[in-house]
Design a protein around this motif. Sequence first.
Motif, PDB file in Angstrom:
ATOM      1  N   PRO A 202       3.957 -21.233  59.333  1.00  0.00           N
ATOM      2  CA  PRO A 202       2.879 -21.886  58.576  1.00  0.00           C
ATOM      3  C   PRO A 202       1.596 -22.041  59.398  1.00  0.00           C
ATOM      4  O   PRO A 202       0.493 -21.956  58.845  1.00  0.00           O
ATOM      5  N   ILE A 203       1.734 -22.250  60.705  1.00  0.00           N
ATOM      6  CA  ILE A 203       0.560 -22.374  61.577  1.00  0.00           C
ATOM      7  C   ILE A 203      -0.207 -21.064  61.591  1.00  0.00           C
ATOM      8  O   ILE A 203      -1.440 -21.038  61.495  1.00  0.00           O
ATOM      9  N   LEU A 204       0.523 -19.964  61.684  1.00  0.00           N
ATOM     10  CA  LEU A 204      -0.095 -18.642  61.663  1.00  0.00           C
ATOM     11  C   LEU A 204      -0.770 -18.376  60.318  1.00  0.00           C
ATOM     12  O   LEU A 204      -1.889 -17.850  60.261  1.00  0.00           O
ATOM     13  N   VAL A 205      -0.116 -18.764  59.240  1.00  0.00           N
ATOM     14  CA  VAL A 205      -0.680 -18.571  57.895  1.00  0.00           C
ATOM     15  C   VAL A 205      -1.992 -19.340  57.752  1.00  0.00           C
ATOM     16  O   VAL A 205      -2.980 -18.823  57.228  1.00  0.00           O
ATOM     17  N   LEU A 206      -2.013 -20.594  58.226  1.00  0.00           N
ATOM     18  CA  LEU A 206      -3.244 -21.384  58.141  1.00  0.00           C
ATOM     19  C   LEU A 206      -4.363 -20.721  58.934  1.00  0.00           C
ATOM     20  O   LEU A 206      -5.508 -20.645  58.465  1.00  0.00           O
ATOM     21  N   PHE A 207      -4.034 -20.227  60.127  1.00  0.00           N
ATOM     22  CA  PHE A 207      -5.034 -19.567  60.965  1.00  0.00           C
ATOM     23  C   PHE A 207      -5.613 -18.341  60.249  1.00  0.00           C
ATOM     24  O   PHE A 207      -6.831 -18.150  60.217  1.00  0.00           O
ATOM     25  N   VAL A 208      -4.748 -17.546  59.643  1.00  0.00           N
ATOM     26  CA  VAL A 208      -5.191 -16.334  58.938  1.00  0.00           C
ATOM     27  C   VAL A 208      -6.054 -16.709  57.730  1.00  0.00           C
ATOM     28  O   VAL A 208      -7.126 -16.110  57.502  1.00  0.00           O
ATOM     29  N   GLN A 210      -7.799 -19.395  57.258  1.00  0.00           N
ATOM     30  CA  GLN A 210      -9.078 -19.932  57.704  1.00  0.00           C
ATOM     31  C   GLN A 210     -10.022 -18.813  58.136  1.00  0.00           C
ATOM     32  O   GLN A 210     -11.204 -18.819  57.818  1.00  0.00           O
ATOM     33  N   LYS A 211      -9.483 -17.833  58.846  1.00  0.00           N
ATOM     34  CA  LYS A 211     -10.284 -16.708  59.280  1.00  0.00           C
ATOM     35  C   LYS A 211     -10.786 -15.896  58.091  1.00  0.00           C
ATOM     36  O   LYS A 211     -11.882 -15.315  58.133  1.00  0.00           O
ATOM     37  N   MET A 212     -10.007 -15.861  57.026  1.00  0.00           N
ATOM     38  CA  MET A 212     -10.387 -15.132  55.813  1.00  0.00           C
ATOM     39  C   MET A 212     -11.321 -15.946  54.928  1.00  0.00           C
ATOM     40  O   MET A 212     -11.793 -15.463  53.906  1.00  0.00           O
ATOM     41  N   GLY A 213     -11.563 -17.190  55.302  1.00  0.00           N
ATOM     42  CA  GLY A 213     -12.436 -18.049  54.508  1.00  0.00           C
ATOM     43  C   GLY A 213     -11.766 -18.572  53.248  1.00  0.00           C
ATOM     44  O   GLY A 213     -12.463 -18.997  52.311  1.00  0.00           O
TER      45      GLY A 213
END
Length: 215
Positions: A202-208, A210-213
Motif C-alpha cells: 500500500p505504501i508503494l501504491v500511494l507513492f505511485v 501521488q507521482k501520477m497526480g
Amino acid sequence: MGELNLVTLIIIGVNVLVSFKGFKDDSFFQKYKFNIADINRGAIYQILTSGFLHVNTTHLLVNMLTLYFFANSVIFFLGTLGFILVYLASLVLGNLLSYYFHKKDMHYTAVGASGAVMGVLYSAILLRPDMMLGLFFIIPVPAYIFGIGYLFYTIYGMKRQLGNIGHDAHFGGAVGGYLLTLLLASWVFEEHLLMVILLALPILVLFVLQKMGKI
C-alpha cells in the motif's frame, strides 16, 4: 490484553489530561490543534501537540483503547524506549503527511492521537503477524490482512476525502510504525519477510498514485 505497562499508562494519562483541558478551554484547544494556517505562520509545535488533543470523549476513548490493546506487544519486542520512539515518530510523520497533502488549504485543522496509535498498531502487526484481530469486534481476521486492507481503504479515503477523518495522518502514522519497527528490529526481515513485503505494497501504491497526480 496483558497488564497496563507504566509507559502506556503515562501516555494515556497525558492524552486524557491534555484532551480534557482542550474540552474545557477553547483558547487552549485552538492554540495547540493542527492548523495549516498557524503552522505556515510558524506554529510548528502543533505538529506534535495536536496529537494529544481530541474532539470529544468518544474520539479519545477509541484511540486510548486501541493503544491499550497493542502497546504491550511493541513494548515486549522493542522495549520501553523503542515503544516511545514508535509512538512519537508515528504521530509526527502522520501529521507531516497531513501537512504535505493540505499545506495549501488554510482552513484545514485536525486533532487526535490516531497517527501515533496506528503506528503502534502496525508495529505490533509486523512484530506479531500471527495475531488475530476482531473486525467490528466480532469477525476474526489475521492481523496482516487487516493491516493491508486498512491501508488500501485509507488510500481510498484520501482520494475521495471520505468523512471528517484524517486518513493521511492514519497512513503516515502506519508508515512511521512500519519503518521504525524495521529499523529497531531488523530480525523482522528474516522471520517475517513476506509480511514486510506485503505491508509495503500500500505504501508503494500511494507513492505511485501521488507521482501520477491521482491523490
